[in-house]
Write a protein that holds these residues in place. Structure first.
Motif, PDB file in Angstrom:
ATOM      1  N   UNK A  14       0.827  -1.211   0.000  1.00  0.00           N
ATOM      2  CA  UNK A  14       0.000   0.000   0.000  1.00  0.00           C
ATOM      3  C   UNK A  14       0.863   1.264   0.000  1.00  0.00           C
ATOM      4  N   UNK A  15       1.954   1.244   0.730  1.00  0.00           N
ATOM      5  CA  UNK A  15       2.852   2.400   0.745  1.00  0.00           C
ATOM      6  C   UNK A  15       3.474   2.626  -0.632  1.00  0.00           C
ATOM      7  N   UNK A  16       3.847   1.549  -1.299  1.00  0.00           N
ATOM      8  CA  UNK A  16       4.442   1.670  -2.628  1.00  0.00           C
ATOM      9  C   UNK A  16       3.445   2.173  -3.663  1.00  0.00           C
ATOM     10  N   UNK A  17       2.169   1.983  -3.414  1.00  0.00           N
ATOM     11  CA  UNK A  17       1.146   2.423  -4.364  1.00  0.00           C
ATOM     12  C   UNK A  17       0.765   3.887  -4.191  1.00  0.00           C
ATOM     13  N   UNK A  44       8.478   5.666   3.789  1.00  0.00           N
ATOM     14  CA  UNK A  44       9.572   4.764   4.145  1.00  0.00           C
ATOM     15  C   UNK A  44       9.179   3.855   5.306  1.00  0.00           C
ATOM     16  N   UNK A  45       9.409   2.560   5.115  1.00  0.00           N
ATOM     17  CA  UNK A  45       9.120   1.559   6.145  1.00  0.00           C
ATOM     18  C   UNK A  45      10.405   0.815   6.460  1.00  0.00           C
ATOM     19  N   UNK A  46      10.737   0.749   7.745  1.00  0.00           N
ATOM     20  CA  UNK A  46      11.970   0.099   8.184  1.00  0.00           C
ATOM     21  C   UNK A  46      11.671  -1.116   9.059  1.00  0.00           C
ATOM     22  N   UNK A  47      12.562  -2.068   9.046  1.00  0.00           N
ATOM     23  CA  UNK A  47      12.518  -3.216   9.957  1.00  0.00           C
ATOM     24  C   UNK A  47      13.921  -3.429  10.512  1.00  0.00           C
ATOM     25  N   UNK A  48      14.020  -4.270  11.529  1.00  0.00           N
ATOM     26  CA  UNK A  48      15.317  -4.597  12.143  1.00  0.00           C
ATOM     27  C   UNK A  48      16.037  -3.350  12.655  1.00  0.00           C
ATOM     28  N   UNK A  49      15.272  -2.422  13.202  1.00  0.00           N
ATOM     29  CA  UNK A  49      15.866  -1.164  13.659  1.00  0.00           C
ATOM     30  C   UNK A  49      16.511  -1.367  15.030  1.00  0.00           C
TER      31      UNK A  49
END
Length: 534
Positions: free
Chosen positions: A330-333, A390-395
């Motif tokens: 959804x963010x990419x769209x 922007x979506x982050x993981x493993x922060x």
């Protein structure tokens, strides 16, 4: 990620251009609004640029310390006659303003987009919020401010009540990110409570405040009662603090602490809405598609430049992978764009400082091991201040954005296995402004919400449910602020309470012939009886 060429809502045969934005209000209109600001005609002006293009949009005169002090004196004179008017008469101004805002929204939508770089739907959120605030206080102020009768010390013999008096002249320091809505939330209740207001909006978004000021006077607000001064806090901040009978500030936590310390020395009141690092908890029974769609709005509306937007998401491990996949898609769209109109889903950041801060947070996280699931880069091809959702993981915990406010379109996802752990991690923050809980069981969601240390918590919404319910107080716990806006509390804070009691017949001391000990015994019996009666 796609860009959009949105069209303006205007039907003018010759579209005007301000700051390179076609369809924006004319430069003459901008100048007309600026002339409504008090003082500053002889000081060095500041040129404001449009975030979409980086081109000049307006020239803003800057007030001096002396200008501001004179404005306070003039406002104090105007306040006396305004306070003498019945509350019902004062609130009629807000009722008329409500209708004007909705009827003339096209121009302010253009202004907000021009100044703040928002997508038009995000700008409309400000219009809707402003109208709701005007409507609420236009309807309920007389009831909230009305004299209250209370039970006196002695039934029948003691008549007691509470009155509310305006503070005098309220100083309001408004931020750049929600220039219309936050002006309305702070200024309108102060006015209807019987005060005058001296407001300092941020230079970048001053036109929006000046537009509302113009409409308020058109709705019947007496000229000179609400004054707007333009200038830098370093130049006119002391005058605002030293002259105001009450100070209302929205901005960063460090600045809020500094102002609170200065105001405390004068023993005057203040309210502060400050920073946030707002969490979202997705419970294991949450509908994933709805939660992902809600997260997009909660994180990326106004490009994340909203004090109550979500920057941390905690998702149960059972659905984490599915949620993350749906959220990223959804963010990419989302469509990024900088033209006026409803075609874009997200606009740009508002200033170069914000772009620099957001970029630094993401790069610091990336360099220390965080995974960028989508976004993570500026988009100069769209405009000078665009940055992708922007979506982050493993922060890791040793990065700036882990605990610090980013204030941009950046969010981190974390997994959890136990709801108790999610609540504890959501509360493990210096901030406590807003939070969001997503679940298929609203009763369970309410129970989790009640345990989160935040001034507002939304269940199956990001922030709009509490933000749009004007009857609810809004504000922060911990380092997210002090005091509340909206609701009865957001009106009463601009008043001084006065208690009056009239004693008739029996005095509250023993008559001369009655021994004090006997009097004390009789009063003891009476107090016990009153407890049962009341």
């Amino acid at each position: 990620m796609t860009s959009t060429a949105a069209t303006s809502g205007h039907e003018a045969s010759k579209p005007t251009t301000v700051g390179g934005v076609v369809g924006a209000p004319s430069a003459a209109r901008a100048t007309q609004l600026v002339r409504r600001a008090a003082g500053g005609q002889d000081s060095a002006p500041v040129e404001i640029v449009a975030p979409f293009t980086g081109l000049a949009s307006a020239t803003i005169p800057q007030a001096t310390d002396a200008d501001v002090r004179k404005v306070f004196g003039d406002a104090r004179q105007a306040q006396r006659s305004w306070a003498a008017r019945p509350v019902r008469e004062r609130q009629q101004v807000l009722t008329r303003l409500h209708d004007l805002i909705l009827g003339r929204q096209d121009e302010i939508l253009d202004l907000i987009q021009l100044e703040a770089g928002k997508a038009r739907l995000d700008a409309f959120d400000e219009v809707a919020s402003t109208a709701l605030v005007a409507g609420y206080y236009g309807k309920h102020s007389a009831r909230i401010l009305g004299a209250k009768r209370v039970a006196g010390a002695l039934p029948v013999l003691t008549k007691a009540g509470e009155l509310r008096h305006p503070k005098g002249v309220v100083g309001v320091i408004s931020p750049w990110n929600y220039p219309l809505a936050l002006t309305a939330m702070d200024v309108l209740p102060a006015l209807v409570a019987g005060n005058a207001v001296v407001q300092k909006p941020d230079n970048q978004t001053a036109l929006s405040a000046l537009w509302l000021h113009e409409l308020a006077e058109e709705a019947g607000l007496p000229a000179g009662l609400w004054r707007i001064v333009l200038g830098r806090g370093s130049v006119i901040g002391d005058a605002l603090v030293e002259e105001a009978d009450y100070l209302c500030f929205t901005g960063s936590t460090p600045t809020g602490k500094h102002l609170a310390a200065k105001v405390a020395g004068r023993l005057t009141g203040y309210s502060l809405e400050l920073g946030g690092k707002n969490p979202m908890i997705v419970l294991p029974d949450a509908p994933v598609a709805k939660a992902a769609a809600g997260a997009v709005t909660a994180c990326f509306a106004s490009a994340g430049q909203l004090c109550v937007s979500v920057e941390r998401i905690y998702v149960h491990e059972r659905i984490r992978e599915e949620f993350t996949r749906a959220f990223v898609a959804r963010a990419q769209a989302l469509r990024l764009g900088g033209d006026l109109g409803y075609g874009a889903d997200m606009g740009s950041l508002t200033s170069p400082n914000q772009l620099s801060s957001v970029s630094a947070h993401v790069e610091d996280a990336r360099a220390k091991g965080a995974t960028v699931l989508t976004g993570g880069r500026a988009r100069p091809d769209l405009g000078p201040l665009f940055y992708e959702p922007t979506i982050l993981a493993d922060v890791p915990e040793n990065v700036d954005l882990f605990a610090g406010e980013t204030f941009g379109p950046v969010v981190s996802i974390y997994g959890y296995a136990d709801v108790e752990d999610a609540i504890e991690r959501a509360n493990d923050s210096a901030f406590g402004l807003n939070a969001s809980v997503w679940t298929g069981d609203t009763a369970a969601g309410w129970a989790v919400a009640a345990r989160i240390k935040a001034g507002t918590v939304n269940v199956n919404e990001g922030y709009a449910a509490t933000f749009g319910t004007v009857a609810l107080p809004m504000g922060g716990m911990k380092e997210s602020g002090y005091g509340r806006r909206n609701g009865a509390e957001g009106l009463l804070k601009y008043t001084e309470s006065q208690s009056i009691a009239v004693q008739r017949g029996l005095r509250l001391r023993p008559p001369r012939p009655v021994p004090p000990k006997l009097w004390a015994r009789g009063m003891t019996a009476g107090i016990r009886l009153l407890r049962r009666i009341r």
